[in-house]
Scaffold this motif. Structure first.
Motif, PDB file in Angstrom:
ATOM      1  N   TRP A   1      28.893  -8.722 -12.758  1.00 37.78           N
ATOM      2  CA  TRP A   1      27.593  -8.842 -12.118  1.00 37.78           C
ATOM      3  C   TRP A   1      27.397 -10.158 -11.384  1.00 37.78           C
ATOM      4  CZ3 TRP A   1      24.271 -12.731 -13.687  1.00 37.78           C
ATOM      5  CH2 TRP A   1      24.552 -13.327 -14.927  1.00 37.78           C
ATOM      6  N   LEU A   2      28.191 -11.181 -11.745  1.00 40.23           N
ATOM      7  CA  LEU A   2      28.039 -12.463 -11.067  1.00 40.23           C
ATOM      8  C   LEU A   2      28.608 -12.443  -9.653  1.00 40.23           C
ATOM      9  CD1 LEU A   2      28.588 -15.176 -13.812  1.00 40.23           C
ATOM     10  CD2 LEU A   2      26.536 -14.733 -12.475  1.00 40.23           C
ATOM     11  N   GLY A   3      29.332 -11.366  -9.315  1.00 36.84           N
ATOM     12  CA  GLY A   3      29.791 -11.238  -7.945  1.00 36.84           C
ATOM     13  C   GLY A   3      28.621 -11.187  -6.989  1.00 36.84           C
ATOM     14  N   SER A   4      27.508 -10.611  -7.434  1.00 36.34           N
ATOM     15  CA  SER A   4      26.321 -10.519  -6.586  1.00 36.34           C
ATOM     16  C   SER A   4      25.578 -11.845  -6.499  1.00 36.34           C
ATOM     17  CB  SER A   4      25.378  -9.434  -7.130  1.00 36.34           C
ATOM     18  OG  SER A   4      24.938  -9.766  -8.435  1.00 36.34           O
ATOM     19  N   PHE A   5      25.959 -12.795  -7.321  1.00 38.57           N
ATOM     20  CA  PHE A   5      25.311 -14.106  -7.308  1.00 38.57           C
ATOM     21  C   PHE A   5      25.829 -14.975  -6.163  1.00 38.57           C
ATOM     22  CE2 PHE A   5      24.958 -18.536  -8.841  1.00 38.57           C
ATOM     23  CZ  PHE A   5      23.602 -18.589  -9.104  1.00 38.57           C
ATOM     24  N   GLY A   6      26.947 -14.583  -5.600  1.00 36.51           N
ATOM     25  CA  GLY A   6      27.518 -15.345  -4.493  1.00 36.51           C
ATOM     26  C   GLY A   6      28.847 -15.995  -4.819  1.00 36.51           C
ATOM     27  N   ILE A   7      29.403 -15.701  -6.003  1.00 35.22           N
ATOM     28  CA  ILE A   7      30.683 -16.280  -6.378  1.00 35.22           C
ATOM     29  C   ILE A   7      31.772 -15.841  -5.401  1.00 35.22           C
ATOM     30  CG2 ILE A   7      32.484 -16.339  -8.144  1.00 35.22           C
ATOM     31  CD1 ILE A   7      30.043 -17.977  -8.873  1.00 35.22           C
ATOM     32  N   SER A   8      31.747 -14.562  -5.019  1.00 36.44           N
ATOM     33  CA  SER A   8      32.782 -14.039  -4.114  1.00 36.44           C
ATOM     34  C   SER A   8      32.773 -14.791  -2.789  1.00 36.44           C
ATOM     35  CB  SER A   8      32.557 -12.546  -3.867  1.00 36.44           C
ATOM     36  OG  SER A   8      32.567 -11.825  -5.072  1.00 36.44           O
ATOM     37  N   SER A   9      31.604 -14.898  -2.180  1.00 41.44           N
ATOM     38  CA  SER A   9      31.528 -15.561  -0.872  1.00 41.44           C
ATOM     39  C   SER A   9      31.824 -17.049  -0.987  1.00 41.44           C
ATOM     40  CB  SER A   9      30.147 -15.338  -0.250  1.00 41.44           C
ATOM     41  OG  SER A   9      29.118 -15.857  -1.091  1.00 41.44           O
ATOM     42  N   ALA A  10      31.410 -17.669  -2.098  1.00 42.37           N
ATOM     43  CA  ALA A  10      31.638 -19.108  -2.264  1.00 42.37           C
ATOM     44  C   ALA A  10      33.131 -19.417  -2.401  1.00 42.37           C
ATOM     45  CB  ALA A  10      30.878 -19.625  -3.478  1.00 42.37           C
ATOM     46  N   THR A  11      33.836 -18.640  -3.217  1.00 42.79           N
ATOM     47  CA  THR A  11      35.273 -18.888  -3.390  1.00 42.79           C
ATOM     48  C   THR A  11      36.039 -18.560  -2.117  1.00 42.79           C
ATOM     49  OG1 THR A  11      35.459 -16.696  -4.444  1.00 42.79           O
ATOM     50  CG2 THR A  11      35.291 -18.611  -5.899  1.00 42.79           C
ATOM     51  N   ALA A  12      35.582 -17.539  -1.371  1.00 45.97           N
ATOM     52  CA  ALA A  12      36.223 -17.217  -0.097  1.00 45.97           C
ATOM     53  C   ALA A  12      36.030 -18.365   0.899  1.00 45.97           C
ATOM     54  CB  ALA A  12      35.657 -15.917   0.463  1.00 45.97           C
ATOM     55  N   GLU A  13      34.849 -18.957   0.893  1.00 47.30           N
ATOM     56  CA  GLU A  13      34.560 -20.086   1.783  1.00 47.30           C
ATOM     57  C   GLU A  13      35.443 -21.279   1.437  1.00 47.30           C
ATOM     58  OE1 GLU A  13      30.749 -22.982   2.821  1.00 47.30           O
ATOM     59  OE2 GLU A  13      30.386 -20.951   2.083  1.00 47.30           O
ATOM     60  N   PHE A  14      35.608 -21.537   0.138  1.00 48.75           N
ATOM     61  CA  PHE A  14      36.476 -22.632  -0.305  1.00 48.75           C
ATOM     62  C   PHE A  14      37.910 -22.376   0.148  1.00 48.75           C
ATOM     63  CE2 PHE A  14      39.393 -24.504  -3.405  1.00 48.75           C
ATOM     64  CZ  PHE A  14      38.975 -25.826  -3.434  1.00 48.75           C
ATOM     65  N   CYS A  15      38.348 -21.129  -0.002  1.00 51.31           N
ATOM     66  CA  CYS A  15      39.711 -20.749   0.386  1.00 51.31           C
ATOM     67  C   CYS A  15      39.916 -20.963   1.885  1.00 51.31           C
ATOM     68  CB  CYS A  15      39.948 -19.288   0.004  1.00 51.31           C
ATOM     69  SG  CYS A  15      41.681 -18.833  -0.171  1.00 51.31           S
ATOM     70  N   ALA A  16      38.907 -20.601   2.681  1.00 43.72           N
ATOM     71  CA  ALA A  16      39.012 -20.765   4.131  1.00 43.72           C
ATOM     72  C   ALA A  16      39.069 -22.240   4.520  1.00 43.72           C
ATOM     73  CB  ALA A  16      37.827 -20.092   4.806  1.00 43.72           C
ATOM     74  N   ALA A  17      38.384 -23.086   3.740  1.00 43.57           N
ATOM     75  CA  ALA A  17      38.351 -24.518   4.044  1.00 43.57           C
ATOM     76  C   ALA A  17      39.642 -25.227   3.642  1.00 43.57           C
ATOM     77  CB  ALA A  17      37.160 -25.176   3.339  1.00 43.57           C
ATOM     78  N   HIS A  18      40.429 -24.584   2.780  1.00 39.54           N
ATOM     79  CA  HIS A  18      41.677 -25.189   2.303  1.00 39.54           C
ATOM     80  C   HIS A  18      42.815 -24.195   2.520  1.00 39.54           C
ATOM     81  CE1 HIS A  18      39.463 -28.518   0.471  1.00 39.54           C
ATOM     82  NE2 HIS A  18      38.614 -27.616   0.025  1.00 39.54           N
ATOM     83  N   PRO A  19      43.469 -24.242   3.671  1.00 39.11           N
ATOM     84  CA  PRO A  19      44.486 -23.251   4.032  1.00 39.11           C
ATOM     85  C   PRO A  19      45.647 -23.131   3.041  1.00 39.11           C
ATOM     86  CG  PRO A  19      43.861 -24.578   5.931  1.00 39.11           C
ATOM     87  CD  PRO A  19      43.228 -25.216   4.737  1.00 39.11           C
ATOM     88  N   LYS A  20      45.908 -24.185   2.263  1.00 43.24           N
ATOM     89  CA  LYS A  20      47.033 -24.137   1.327  1.00 43.24           C
ATOM     90  C   LYS A  20      46.639 -23.596  -0.047  1.00 43.24           C
ATOM     91  CE  LYS A  20      49.763 -27.854   3.413  1.00 43.24           C
ATOM     92  NZ  LYS A  20      50.482 -29.143   3.164  1.00 43.24           N
ATOM     93  N   VAL A  21      45.366 -23.196  -0.182  1.00 46.05           N
ATOM     94  CA  VAL A  21      44.876 -22.656  -1.455  1.00 46.05           C
ATOM     95  C   VAL A  21      44.837 -21.132  -1.385  1.00 46.05           C
ATOM     96  CG1 VAL A  21      42.830 -22.413  -2.926  1.00 46.05           C
ATOM     97  CG2 VAL A  21      43.543 -24.669  -2.137  1.00 46.05           C
ATOM     98  N   SER A  22      45.239 -20.477  -2.473  1.00 37.67           N
ATOM     99  CA  SER A  22      45.066 -19.032  -2.606  1.00 37.67           C
ATOM    100  C   SER A  22      44.226 -18.771  -3.852  1.00 37.67           C
ATOM    101  CB  SER A  22      46.413 -18.309  -2.711  1.00 37.67           C
ATOM    102  OG  SER A  22      47.140 -18.758  -3.843  1.00 37.67           O
TER     103      SER A  22
END
Length: 295
Positions: A101-122
Motif C-alpha cells: 500500500w505504500l506504493g501509493s504514497f509515492g515510494i515508487s515515483s521517488a525511487t524512480a526519480e533517484f534512479c534517474a538522477a544517478h545513472p550508475k544506480v539500479s
C-alpha cells in the motif's frame, strides 16, 4: 609465515638495499626483517639476496621475485582501493522492501526519480506485506525496508522520512444500520476492523480506543481491510493514500473527520554501522528530503 607480510618486507629491503633502513621504514626490528627474508628463502629454496657489510642486493632470483611481489601486492592494493571506493560512490544496486500500500504514497515515483538522477544506480523495489520479524528484509537480501513502524531493535537502524495520514471509514450501509459515531465513546459500540497486531487506535486529540480482541475482521493488508469495510463489516482505519477512489465512488464514507486518527510516521529501516555504502546513505537522505512535511 604471513606471505604478504614477508613479501612487503622483502620489497622494502630491495628498495633500501639495507636491512637497518628497511626496518626503520617498516617500524619493526632489524632482526625481524632478517627473519622475514630468511623465511622466504627457506620457503622458496633459493637465495634471494647477496649480503655484504655495505649493502644488500638481489640475486637474479631475487630480482624476479621482487617483480612478482610488486605485481601481487599492487593488485591487492588496487583491488582493496576499488572495494573501499564502493561506499563512497553513488552506484550499484539497491534492493528495497516496501509494503504494497505504500506504493501509493509515492515510494515508487521517488525511487524512480533517484534512479534517474544517478545513472550508475539500479533499483529493485519489492512490494509485499511486511513480516513481524524486523530482520527479515536483511535475511532476504534487501538493503532497505520502508515501513510505518519504529523497530525497537538495536541491530536495526531506522530513520523517519515522512508522515502518513489515516482516516476512519465505513460503508454507507453499515452507518445506516449502526449509526454514525461522533465520539470515541460512540466508537466503542462499533465493529472496528483492525490490522493484525493492533491493540488500540489513537486519535489526533490523544484519545485511545482499545480494540476488541478478537476483532470481527483483521488482516495485515490494508487493502483487505478496505474491502471488508466496503462490504459493511465495520469501521476501518486506513491510510488516506488508498482511499481516494472508494471515497469518490461513495463506497466508503469518512467518519469522525473532526478527530481523525493520529498522523503516523514513516520510516526506512537499514542495517546498523557507520560504513553503509554511499548509495544507501544517499537514497535515505533523498527520501527524507522528498517526503519532508508530507502527510
Amino acid at each position: 609465515m604471513d606471505r604478504l607480510t614477508t613479501m612487503t618486507t622483502f620489497l622494502k629491503v630491495v628498495k633500501c638495499a639495507n636491512f637497518t633502513s628497511a626496518a626503520e621504514e617498516l617500524s619493526i626490528s632489524r632482526t625481524l626483517v632478517s627473519r622475514h627474508v630468511a623465511d622466504l628463502e627457506a620457503h622458496l629454496g633459493i637465495k634471494l639476496l647477496n649480503r655484504t657489510t655495505r649493502q644488500v642486493t638481489p640475486t637474479e632470483a631475487g630480482i624476479r621475485y621482487s617483480e612478482l611481489c610488486q605485481r601481487v601486492l599492487g593488485d591487492i592494493r588496487m583491488g582493496e582501493e576499488q572495494i573501499s571506493a564502493i561506499k563512497n560512490e553513488v552506484e550499484g544496486e539497491i534492493s528495497i522492501l516496501c509494503p504494497i500500500w505504500l506504493g501509493s504514497f509515492g515510494i515508487s515515483s521517488a525511487t524512480a526519480e533517484f534512479c534517474a538522477a544517478h545513472p550508475k544506480v539500479s533499483i529493485k523495489l519489492h512490494f509485499e506485506e511486511p513480516s513481524a520479524n524486523p530482520h527479515e528484509f536483511l535475511t532476504l537480501g534487501h538493503d532497505l525496508c520502508i515501513q510505518p513502524n519504529a523497530l525497537r531493535d538495536s541491530s536495526i537502524m531506522v530513520k523517519k522520512i515522512g508522515r502518513i495520514e489515516h482516516l476512519l471509514v465505513a460503508s454507507p450501509s453499515y452507518l445506516a444500520a449502526r449509526g454514525t459515531p461522533e465520539t470515541i465513546a460512540d466508537l466503542e459500540s462499533h465493529e472496528c476492523l483492525g490490522k493484525l497486531g493492533d491493540t488500540q487506535w489513537v486519535l489526533a486529540n490523544g484519545d485511545k480506543l482499545p480494540l476488541r480482541i478478537p476483532p470481527k475482521f483483521a488482516s495485515n493488508s490494508v487493502f483487505a481491510l478496505r474491502e471488508a469495510a466496503e462490504v459493511g463489516l465495520g469501521i476501518a482505519m486506513l491510510p488516506r493514500g488508498i482511499m481516494w477512489g472508494a471515497l469518490e465512488q461513495g463506497l466508503l464514507v469518512e467518519v469522525m473527520a473532526h478527530n481523525p486518527p493520529e498522523v503516523r510516521p514513516l520510516y526506512v529501516a537499514f542495517p546498523p554501522g557507520g560504513d553503509a555504502p554511499r548509495k544507501t546513505r544517499a537514497l535515505i537522505s533523498f527520501l527524507g528530503e522528498k517526503f519532508k512535511g508530507r502527510g
